[in-house]
Design a protein around this motif. Sequence first.
Motif, PDB file in Angstrom:
ATOM      1  N   TYR A  34       0.816  -1.208   0.000  1.00  0.00           N
ATOM      2  CA  TYR A  34       0.000   0.000   0.000  1.00  0.00           C
ATOM      3  C   TYR A  34       0.854   1.264   0.000  1.00  0.00           C
ATOM      4  O   TYR A  34       0.582   2.214  -0.743  1.00  0.00           O
ATOM      5  N   ASP A  35       1.895   1.290   0.845  1.00  0.00           N
ATOM      6  CA  ASP A  35       2.731   2.488   0.923  1.00  0.00           C
ATOM      7  C   ASP A  35       3.412   2.780  -0.405  1.00  0.00           C
ATOM      8  O   ASP A  35       3.480   3.932  -0.848  1.00  0.00           O
ATOM      9  N   THR A  80      -1.930   1.683   6.943  1.00  0.00           N
ATOM     10  CA  THR A  80      -0.540   1.491   7.361  1.00  0.00           C
ATOM     11  C   THR A  80      -0.042   2.594   8.288  1.00  0.00           C
ATOM     12  O   THR A  80       1.144   2.666   8.581  1.00  0.00           O
ATOM     13  N   GLY A  81      -0.944   3.472   8.738  1.00  0.00           N
ATOM     14  CA  GLY A  81      -0.585   4.521   9.678  1.00  0.00           C
ATOM     15  C   GLY A  81      -0.171   5.831   9.055  1.00  0.00           C
ATOM     16  O   GLY A  81       0.379   6.700   9.737  1.00  0.00           O
ATOM     17  N   PHE A  82      -0.457   6.009   7.779  1.00  0.00           N
ATOM     18  CA  PHE A  82      -0.041   7.216   7.055  1.00  0.00           C
ATOM     19  C   PHE A  82      -0.373   8.490   7.814  1.00  0.00           C
ATOM     20  O   PHE A  82       0.487   9.361   8.004  1.00  0.00           O
ATOM     21  N   GLU A 107      -1.139  -4.647  11.528  1.00  0.00           N
ATOM     22  CA  GLU A 107       0.244  -5.101  11.688  1.00  0.00           C
ATOM     23  C   GLU A 107       1.211  -4.225  10.894  1.00  0.00           C
ATOM     24  O   GLU A 107       2.325  -3.944  11.348  1.00  0.00           O
ATOM     25  N   ALA A 108       0.797  -3.792   9.707  1.00  0.00           N
ATOM     26  CA  ALA A 108       1.660  -2.926   8.899  1.00  0.00           C
ATOM     27  C   ALA A 108       1.885  -1.586   9.594  1.00  0.00           C
ATOM     28  O   ALA A 108       3.000  -1.045   9.582  1.00  0.00           O
ATOM     29  N   ARG A 115       9.688   0.860  12.974  1.00  0.00           N
ATOM     30  CA  ARG A 115      10.782   1.327  12.125  1.00  0.00           C
ATOM     31  C   ARG A 115      11.110   2.797  12.386  1.00  0.00           C
ATOM     32  O   ARG A 115      12.246   3.239  12.171  1.00  0.00           O
ATOM     33  N   LEU A 116      10.106   3.536  12.849  1.00  0.00           N
ATOM     34  CA  LEU A 116      10.314   4.949  13.147  1.00  0.00           C
ATOM     35  C   LEU A 116      10.837   5.170  14.566  1.00  0.00           C
ATOM     36  O   LEU A 116      11.120   6.305  14.953  1.00  0.00           O
TER      37      LEU A 116
END
Length: 320
Positions: A34-35, A80-82, A107-108, A115-116
């Motif tokens: 998606y990202d 995905t948390g955008f 989960e994504a 990662r951040l």
Amino acid sequence: MTGAGAASAEQVEAAWEDNKLAQVLYHDWEAQTYDEKWSISFDDRCTSVVRDRFLHVLESTRQPGESLPYGRTLELGAGTGFFSLNLKLAGLVEEVHVSDLSPGMVEAAKANARRLGFEIEGQVADAESLPYDDNTFDLVVGHAVIHHIPDVEGALREVVRVLKPGGRFVIAGEPTTIGHWYARHISRATWETATRVTKLPPLRGKWARAQAELDESSRAAALEAVVDLHTFDPAALAAMARHAGAEHVGTATEELTSALAGWPIRTFEYAVAEDALGFGWAKFAYGTWKNLMKVDAVLGRVVPQRFFYNVGVTGTKPLR
């Protein structure tokens, strides 16, 4: 589901009869790519876009004394948390929670947060029945989410319920009825033209996308048609939010000329071979969109909201 095998024609057919299945199937399918598909990142480029979009909607009814950053924040249908992760990177929110009907998306989003360099809480949840207590969050946000929800007013009622008294919601990036109409027509014409022209012998070697990839994109488009349930008139959306119990409701719109250019550009990118376009194209596409967004900001002063592609809505939970 790209990594685990694309959705079959039989799964797509079943999804037409079961919208919840369609939502999970489509968004689980999209979760790992998606990202990349939507050029989502967690850096200055997307953080600035998210910050500006959030503040554009917020400022339509921001109250005196309403301070930033917001504390405990829930992103509804987070993907995905955008939106929420970039809001945190922008310093506009402190504690992030995410919910989504798709386990793959939850989960994504959690993986992106790790990662951040920070952790977030995530729940697989139906927006019309949120698994949170009353008066839990200072802020609820969403981006391109409520057009997927069967009962939009029911979801907004849940948003108001889980907010603390005086808490705010900001939902951005929803398609207007007129904007959706012209985006679909432009995209369809671009897809049909590009896929036919790139099959011509002089262009086929470099430009034609493999037929299997085109078929997969067609199945994705079929599922997208199932999961995209609503478009919105800005005034009607504001009235719906008030009926759900919110006050200080406002709407803000964006993307007119940028949508008229952006949709054919994005569609063209997916209609041609993946390696046919290089960095120069990416720079051109992004630069065009950014420049036209500046034009749209000026047009927003004179053009009625219903003609823009995106609408956002905000409001607060009554103190009483």
